[in-house]
Design a protein around this motif. Structure first.
Motif, PDB file in Angstrom:
ATOM      1  N   ARG A 274       0.828  -1.206   0.000  1.00  0.00           N
ATOM      2  CA  ARG A 274       0.000   0.000   0.000  1.00  0.00           C
ATOM      3  C   ARG A 274       0.865   1.260   0.000  1.00  0.00           C
ATOM      4  O   ARG A 274       0.506   2.277  -0.597  1.00  0.00           O
ATOM      5  CB  ARG A 274      -0.955  -0.009   1.194  1.00  0.00           C
ATOM      6  N   TYR A 275       2.017   1.179   0.651  1.00  0.00           N
ATOM      7  CA  TYR A 275       2.947   2.317   0.633  1.00  0.00           C
ATOM      8  C   TYR A 275       3.488   2.563  -0.769  1.00  0.00           C
ATOM      9  O   TYR A 275       3.618   3.716  -1.198  1.00  0.00           O
ATOM     10  CB  TYR A 275       4.097   2.060   1.606  1.00  0.00           C
ATOM     11  N   MET A 276       3.787   1.502  -1.511  1.00  0.00           N
ATOM     12  CA  MET A 276       4.292   1.679  -2.869  1.00  0.00           C
ATOM     13  C   MET A 276       3.233   2.305  -3.769  1.00  0.00           C
ATOM     14  O   MET A 276       3.551   3.121  -4.650  1.00  0.00           O
ATOM     15  CB  MET A 276       4.763   0.344  -3.435  1.00  0.00           C
ATOM     16  N   LEU A 277       1.971   1.935  -3.559  1.00  0.00           N
ATOM     17  CA  LEU A 277       0.908   2.579  -4.330  1.00  0.00           C
ATOM     18  C   LEU A 277       0.755   4.045  -3.924  1.00  0.00           C
ATOM     19  O   LEU A 277       0.427   4.897  -4.760  1.00  0.00           O
ATOM     20  CB  LEU A 277      -0.409   1.827  -4.150  1.00  0.00           C
TER      21      LEU A 277
ATOM     22  N   VAL B 253      -4.358   5.302 -15.269  1.00  0.00           N
ATOM     23  CA  VAL B 253      -5.348   5.655 -14.250  1.00  0.00           C
ATOM     24  C   VAL B 253      -4.766   5.298 -12.885  1.00  0.00           C
ATOM     25  O   VAL B 253      -4.616   4.132 -12.535  1.00  0.00           O
ATOM     26  CB  VAL B 253      -6.675   4.903 -14.485  1.00  0.00           C
ATOM     27  N   VAL B 254      -4.395   6.307 -12.134  1.00  0.00           N
ATOM     28  CA  VAL B 254      -3.813   6.129 -10.797  1.00  0.00           C
ATOM     29  C   VAL B 254      -4.740   6.812  -9.800  1.00  0.00           C
ATOM     30  O   VAL B 254      -5.023   8.009  -9.920  1.00  0.00           O
ATOM     31  CB  VAL B 254      -2.390   6.723 -10.726  1.00  0.00           C
ATOM     32  N   ASP B 255      -5.183   6.056  -8.827  1.00  0.00           N
ATOM     33  CA  ASP B 255      -6.172   6.548  -7.864  1.00  0.00           C
ATOM     34  C   ASP B 255      -5.492   7.449  -6.828  1.00  0.00           C
ATOM     35  O   ASP B 255      -4.607   7.004  -6.086  1.00  0.00           O
ATOM     36  CB  ASP B 255      -6.844   5.353  -7.178  1.00  0.00           C
ATOM     37  N   ALA B 256      -5.906   8.696  -6.773  1.00  0.00           N
ATOM     38  CA  ALA B 256      -5.327   9.636  -5.813  1.00  0.00           C
ATOM     39  C   ALA B 256      -5.599   9.217  -4.371  1.00  0.00           C
ATOM     40  O   ALA B 256      -4.863   9.615  -3.453  1.00  0.00           O
ATOM     41  CB  ALA B 256      -5.864  11.041  -6.059  1.00  0.00           C
ATOM     42  N   SER B 257      -6.621   8.389  -4.146  1.00  0.00           N
ATOM     43  CA  SER B 257      -6.945   7.941  -2.787  1.00  0.00           C
ATOM     44  C   SER B 257      -5.922   6.945  -2.255  1.00  0.00           C
ATOM     45  O   SER B 257      -5.957   6.586  -1.075  1.00  0.00           O
ATOM     46  CB  SER B 257      -8.344   7.324  -2.740  1.00  0.00           C
ATOM     47  N   TRP B 258      -5.021   6.491  -3.118  1.00  0.00           N
ATOM     48  CA  TRP B 258      -3.945   5.612  -2.650  1.00  0.00           C
ATOM     49  C   TRP B 258      -2.986   6.356  -1.723  1.00  0.00           C
ATOM     50  O   TRP B 258      -2.259   5.735  -0.958  1.00  0.00           O
ATOM     51  CB  TRP B 258      -3.169   5.044  -3.828  1.00  0.00           C
ATOM     52  N   LYS B 259      -2.977   7.666  -1.796  1.00  0.00           N
ATOM     53  CA  LYS B 259      -2.067   8.439  -0.955  1.00  0.00           C
ATOM     54  C   LYS B 259      -2.498   8.337   0.503  1.00  0.00           C
ATOM     55  O   LYS B 259      -3.679   8.377   0.823  1.00  0.00           O
ATOM     56  CB  LYS B 259      -2.021   9.891  -1.406  1.00  0.00           C
TER      57      LYS B 259
ATOM     58  N   ASP C 213       1.694   9.654  -5.603  1.00  0.00           N
ATOM     59  CA  ASP C 213       2.423  10.904  -5.403  1.00  0.00           C
ATOM     60  C   ASP C 213       3.252  11.242  -6.640  1.00  0.00           C
ATOM     61  O   ASP C 213       3.277  12.401  -7.084  1.00  0.00           O
ATOM     62  CB  ASP C 213       3.323  10.780  -4.169  1.00  0.00           C
ATOM     63  N   MET C 214       3.937  10.254  -7.209  1.00  0.00           N
ATOM     64  CA  MET C 214       4.739  10.495  -8.396  1.00  0.00           C
ATOM     65  C   MET C 214       3.861  10.874  -9.584  1.00  0.00           C
ATOM     66  O   MET C 214       4.222  11.734 -10.391  1.00  0.00           O
ATOM     67  CB  MET C 214       5.582   9.263  -8.745  1.00  0.00           C
ATOM     68  N   ASP C 215       2.710  10.228  -9.705  1.00  0.00           N
ATOM     69  CA  ASP C 215       1.799  10.531 -10.803  1.00  0.00           C
ATOM     70  C   ASP C 215       1.432  12.015 -10.804  1.00  0.00           C
ATOM     71  O   ASP C 215       1.440  12.668 -11.861  1.00  0.00           O
ATOM     72  CB  ASP C 215       0.543   9.668 -10.675  1.00  0.00           C
ATOM     73  N   ALA C 216       1.145  12.550  -9.639  1.00  0.00           N
ATOM     74  CA  ALA C 216       0.795  13.972  -9.544  1.00  0.00           C
ATOM     75  C   ALA C 216       1.969  14.847  -9.953  1.00  0.00           C
ATOM     76  O   ALA C 216       1.791  15.865 -10.641  1.00  0.00           O
ATOM     77  CB  ALA C 216       0.346  14.296  -8.114  1.00  0.00           C
ATOM     78  N   ARG C 217       3.180  14.473  -9.526  1.00  0.00           N
ATOM     79  CA  ARG C 217       4.351  15.285  -9.870  1.00  0.00           C
ATOM     80  C   ARG C 217       4.687  15.200 -11.355  1.00  0.00           C
ATOM     81  O   ARG C 217       5.116  16.190 -11.967  1.00  0.00           O
ATOM     82  CB  ARG C 217       5.544  14.856  -9.017  1.00  0.00           C
ATOM     83  N   LEU C 218       4.489  14.034 -11.963  1.00  0.00           N
ATOM     84  CA  LEU C 218       4.741  13.894 -13.398  1.00  0.00           C
ATOM     85  C   LEU C 218       3.720  14.692 -14.208  1.00  0.00           C
ATOM     86  O   LEU C 218       4.068  15.295 -15.237  1.00  0.00           O
ATOM     87  CB  LEU C 218       4.704  12.426 -13.804  1.00  0.00           C
ATOM     88  N   ARG C 219       2.478  14.687 -13.757  1.00  0.00           N
ATOM     89  CA  ARG C 219       1.464  15.491 -14.443  1.00  0.00           C
ATOM     90  C   ARG C 219       1.830  16.976 -14.392  1.00  0.00           C
ATOM     91  O   ARG C 219       1.704  17.705 -15.383  1.00  0.00           O
ATOM     92  CB  ARG C 219       0.091  15.267 -13.795  1.00  0.00           C
ATOM     93  N   GLN C 220       2.288  17.429 -13.216  1.00  0.00           N
ATOM     94  CA  GLN C 220       2.661  18.841 -13.077  1.00  0.00           C
ATOM     95  C   GLN C 220       3.865  19.170 -13.948  1.00  0.00           C
ATOM     96  O   GLN C 220       3.906  20.238 -14.590  1.00  0.00           O
ATOM     97  CB  GLN C 220       2.969  19.147 -11.608  1.00  0.00           C
ATOM     98  N   ALA C 221       4.847  18.267 -13.971  1.00  0.00           N
ATOM     99  CA  ALA C 221       6.025  18.508 -14.805  1.00  0.00           C
ATOM    100  C   ALA C 221       5.652  18.586 -16.279  1.00  0.00           C
ATOM    101  O   ALA C 221       6.208  19.398 -17.036  1.00  0.00           O
ATOM    102  CB  ALA C 221       7.046  17.395 -14.580  1.00  0.00           C
TER     103      ALA C 221
END
Length: 250
Positions: free
Chosen positions: A15-18, A126-132, A23-31
């Motif tokens: 669950r930590y890896m997800l 598709v990466v679920d933001a609720s995984w954070k 978290d990385m998905d959000a940063r890649l989208r911003q980049a």
């Protein structure tokens, strides 16, 4: 698909890896939105090298190789959770990598899905933001501090030829920080640190010290399992099987 494990049934490590993936998905989208492709590539490379290769894969390779056998033809629940996360990671990373590792990503995708078309026609994963999870972030922040700080003691023991591998290491240490000591609750410490044995005494050895103290590394007296190569108390002689491997091969 029948072997897939739901998020709520996964161990904390998966669950930590997800959480890290979200978290990385959000940063890649911003980049991408900022046209900052140096940050994009660096973020992706750091995740692959540090979070996956040096951490997640290092810990779970024992589970992947050994938590399966005639008695468990689909593997244990932990192994299936690990493979579920590997599948999620595959589908995300091959898409993230496609713009910057053009031919490699195409080859990887086509090898797994020969009839799947081109990776460059796929959409963003598709990466679920609720995984954070703030709880998992803090818990594993402390665990990673401990794992990183223990490394030099183990390297010193290996250089001094006290042990040949970290899996032979029997570590006795104290911790002065209650928060770090609490982080070690409910985890398999020998698996997480890849040791033979870890014995911890709670002791205020130095006020304010955030880490290990009084670390002693010796070579374990446990014998080595002939299948998983772990040094465990239930192995009667080198080359014999531990209880887990005996169960898997039953």
């Amino acid at each position: 698909e029948a072997e897939r494990v739901a998020l709520d049934d996964m161990p904390e490590l998966e669950r930590y890896m997800l959480h890290l993936l979200a978290d990385m998905d959000a940063r890649l989208r911003q980049a991408t939105q900022d046209f900052d492709y140096n940050a994009y590539v660096r973020t992706l490379a750091d995740f692959a090298n540090n979070d996956l290769s040096a951490f997640f894969f290092d810990i779970r390779k024992d589970c992947l190789y050994c938590d399966i056998g005639p008695a468990h033809p689909h593997g244990t629940a932990k192994r299936r959770a690990y493979r579920t996360v590997l599948d999620v990671m595959f589908h995300a990373l091959v898409r993230y990598a496609a713009p910057v590792l053009v031919f490699t990503a195409e080859e990887v995708w086509g090898t797994r899905f020969p009839d799947g078309g081109s990776v460059h026609l796929l959409e963003w994963p598709v990466v679920d933001a609720s995984w954070k999870s703030a709880y998992l972030q803090e818990r594993f922040r402390n665990l990673l501090i401990l794992r990183t700080q223990l490394g030099p003691y183990l390297e010193a023991a290996r250089n001094a030829k006290k042990v040949r591998t970290f899996m032979q290491a029997d570590v006795q240490a104290s911790l002065g920080s209650p928060s770090l000591l609490g982080a070690l609750e409910n985890i398999d410490k020998t698996e997480f640190f890849i040791l033979a044995e870890l014995t911890i005494s709670e002791e205020d050895f130095e006020a304010g010290l955030q880490g290990w103290g009084n670390v002693q590394v010796t070579r374990t007296t446990h014998h080595k399992c002939g299948r998983c190569w772990r040094h465990l108390p239930d192995v009667i002689e080198d080359g014999a099987l531990c209880g887990r491997c005996s169960e898997m091969l039953a």
